[in-house]
Every structure is written in structure tokens, then in C-alpha cells.
Design a protein around this motif. Structure first.
Motif, mmCIF file in Angstrom:
data_model
loop_
_atom_site.group_PDB
_atom_site.id
_atom_site.type_symbol
_atom_site.label_atom_id
_atom_site.label_comp_id
_atom_site.label_asym_id
_atom_site.label_seq_id
_atom_site.Cartn_x
_atom_site.Cartn_y
_atom_site.Cartn_z
ATOM 1 N N PHE A 1 0.872 -1.172 0.000
ATOM 2 C CA PHE A 1 0.000 0.000 0.000
ATOM 3 C C PHE A 1 0.909 1.222 0.000
ATOM 4 N N CYS A 2 0.664 2.142 -0.925
ATOM 5 C CA CYS A 2 1.547 3.309 -1.079
ATOM 6 C C CYS A 2 3.003 2.868 -1.275
ATOM 7 N N ASP A 3 3.181 1.776 -2.001
ATOM 8 C CA ASP A 3 4.513 1.229 -2.291
ATOM 9 C C ASP A 3 5.253 0.781 -1.032
ATOM 10 N N LEU A 4 4.525 0.537 0.030
ATOM 11 C CA LEU A 4 5.109 0.057 1.277
ATOM 12 C C LEU A 4 4.614 -1.358 1.562
ATOM 13 N N PRO A 5 5.465 -2.229 2.116
ATOM 14 C CA PRO A 5 5.036 -3.596 2.434
ATOM 15 C C PRO A 5 4.350 -3.660 3.791
ATOM 16 N N PHE A 6 3.328 -4.509 3.879
ATOM 17 C CA PHE A 6 2.603 -4.678 5.133
ATOM 18 C C PHE A 6 2.341 -6.158 5.394
ATOM 19 N N TYR A 7 2.471 -6.536 6.656
ATOM 20 C CA TYR A 7 2.055 -7.879 7.074
ATOM 21 C C TYR A 7 0.532 -7.916 7.120
ATOM 22 N N VAL A 8 -0.060 -8.952 6.567
ATOM 23 C CA VAL A 8 -1.511 -9.137 6.657
ATOM 24 C C VAL A 8 -1.834 -10.607 6.897
ATOM 25 N N ASP A 9 -2.937 -10.845 7.571
ATOM 26 C CA ASP A 9 -3.509 -12.183 7.682
ATOM 27 C C ASP A 9 -5.021 -12.029 7.764
ATOM 28 N N GLU A 10 -5.710 -13.130 8.048
ATOM 29 C CA GLU A 10 -7.172 -13.129 7.971
ATOM 30 C C GLU A 10 -7.849 -12.283 9.047
#
Length: 305
Positions: free
Chosen positions: A99-108
Motif C-alpha cells: 500500500f503506497c509502495d510500502l510492504p505490510f504484514y496481513v492475515d485473515e
């Protein structure tokens, strides 16, 4: 896919391009829905494969000719298999989204980031700010991607990242720590503004649950993997939006704006607030259903306390 088919593919496919092409064919054959960061089978396959290989999302064409190890192919194809049979979005399989060229950790526990608000953040909310904001509120923060992106856009600002879901705030905290923003982005458990007392902000940004009952019923399987608390908002999708708008003036500084994403529920907003002066935002990179409204406009409409 049967194990025999995967074993055969592992044996016969060699390069990154081979695996991407094979995955695209399988995705198209399965009739998958794409809407969590990509909108077609090719981009979905490329994203999955490159993430599995710990490579950036943009690589040279030459690298696509690189050969893969058997272990790499087995890992990638096992996730392709899950993507097809379990309809799990790629971001959950790899536990990463951008998002906005930034990495993010995501899960359910959180929605997969995909908001057109990214374009506004990267433009530093041009047209809505007279000065650099010192205090920003991200309502319904989820993974905290909006809050963190705002912190990057405005290096002097403090950002409150609010969510009713403790599960979501656990994910938000992971991302805040990974982006080394513990001193500027603060996760807060709150039902909309309830835990914020008299705090006021120079800017409020929110991507709340806004999917109406009809759209919830019609959503592809991939969306049902996401937490419903982050999507569903009553019959017309505005259950939370009403509260956000009515109480916003109490938490906005003089002249400040609130930016609200309502997606397909924009038609319900226009029907229910025909006399409210909302500024609907046009995006160069696609997306709609986002409006801005100023503190004073809301006070005049709802009446100030």
C-alpha cells in the motif's frame, strides 16, 4: 489440482516464466476472482511467484528466465493449489501486501489493503491541507496501512490508528513495529470515537466497513475469507458512516477535513445526504466512492454542540 498434476508440473517446469505461465493457465481454468491488489490472472501469478522467491514485485525480463530449484517449485505450486481450491487471496497466502509502495504484514484478521486513498496520501492530500498536519486520525485502521502511509507522508505528524477489533490492532501493532513507527503511530481500541475523549485532529481519514447487505450476499468467495466486521455495515452500508459524520466535528480542528471511503455505497450517501456539501474525489489511478467534507460544513448540517 491432483498431487499427480503438481508433481508433473514440478518436474517439467523450469524457469520463473514457466511457473508463472502455468499458474496463469490454472487460475483462468479455475475462474478465480481477482480484487485484492490485482485484477487479472497474470499479475496475480507474478505477485505470488515473486513473493515466494523473496524478489521485488518489479524485476527485469531476464530474471524471468532464471531456473528454479525443485523446493522452490514445490512451495510455489502448493500455494497456487491453495489459491485455487480454497479461494484464499494471495496476500493471505504470503502474509504480505503493498500500500503506497510500502510492504505490510496481513492475515485473515484484517482486510487486504487496496484503497484508492493511497493516491491521496501520496499527493499529501493536496487541496485539503493548508499546513502540515500535526495530528492525524485513521479510523477503522485494520492493518494500519493508511496510518503508517500517512506517517511516512508527514514525518512530523502523530497518527492515531483506531479500530474496534482487537485482532486487527494486533496486526496493526506488528506493522507499526516493523516500520519503526512506535513513537509516532499509536494503535487505539475504540468504537469509532468513543475512546478518544476530546482529542481533535488536523485530518481524519477513514476506510470504514461500508458494504451493504445486497453486496455482501453477492461477494465472490475470496471476499468471504476476509473478516466480515471490516466489510459489512447494515442494509445500506452506512451504519458506521452515520456515526463517523455526526461526531466528526467534535474531533476536527478549525478548518480541518475528514476523508471518507464508502465505495459502492456512494449511491446511498447521495440519497441520504442530498443537501450535505460533500466533495467527491476523482482518482487518476482508478477507484471512486471517496468524499471529503470540512468540519464547518458538518457543523452547519448537523448543528454544533
Amino acid at each position: 489440482m491432483e498431487h499427480v498434476e503438481i508433481d508433473e508440473a514440478v518436474e517439467q517446469l523450469h524457469t520463473i516464466l514457466d511457473v508463472v505461465r502455468w499458474s496463469v493457465s490454472r487460475f483462468n481454468e479455475a475462474g478465480l476472482f481477482f480484487g485484492h491488489g490485482t485484477d487479472n490472472a497474470w499479475d496475480e501469478a507474478v505477485s505470488l511467484v515473486l513473493q515466494c522467491l523473496y524478489l521485488p514485485q518489479e524485476v527485469s525480463d531476464q530474471l524471468f528466465q532464471a531456473r528454479l530449484t525443485t523446493e522452490e517449485k514445490q512451495h510455489i505450486l502448493s500455494l497456487v493449489n491453495r489459491r485455487i481450491h480454497e479461494r484464499i487471496p494471495v496476500a493471505y497466502l504470503t502474509q504480505q501486501a503493498w500500500f503506497c509502495d510500502l510492504p505490510f504484514y496481513v492475515d485473515e484478521r484484517v482486510l487486504v489493503p487496496r484503497s484508492p486513498l493511497a493516491e491521496l496520501i501520496q499527493a499529501k492530500f493536496d487541496g485539503f491541507l493548508n499546513n502540515e498536519p500535526q495530528h492525524i486520525l485513521d479510523l477503522c485502521t485494520g492493518s494500519a496501512c493508511i496510518a503508517i502511509a500517512c506517517a511516512y507522508a508527514f514525518p512530523e505528524a502523530q497518527v492515531d490508528a483506531v479500530d474496534i477489533s482487537l485482532d486487527a490492532l494486533e496486526v496493526a501493532s506488528i506493522n507499526i513495529e516493523e516500520h519503526d513507527l512506535l513513537e509516532r503511530v499509536f494503535p487505539i481500541n475504540s468504537d469509532v470515537y468513543s475512546a478518544l475523549n476530546e482529542q481533535k485532529y488536523d485530518l481524519i481519514v477513514t476506510n470504514p466497513p461500508y458494504v451493504d447487505a445486497e453486496d455482501i450476499a453477492d461477494m465472490p468467495e475470496e471476499f468471504h475469507i476476509e473478516p466480515e466486521i471490516g466489510l459489512a455495515a447494515g442494509e445500506d452500508g452506512l451504519d458506521i458512516v452515520h456515526t463517523i459524520l455526526q461526531q466528526a466535528p467534535q474531533h476536527l480542528n478549525k478548518g480541518a477535513w475528514i476523508i471518507v471511503e464508502v465505495g459502492n455505497s456512494l449511491v446511498h450517501v447521495q440519497q441520504q445526504y442530498p443537501d450535505l456539501d460533500l466533495k467527491w474525489i476523482e482518482f487518476k489511478n482508478g477507484g471512486d466512492g471517496v468524499f471529503a467534507v470540512q468540519k464547518e460544513t458538518l457543523e452547519a448540517y448537523f448543528g454544533s454542540e
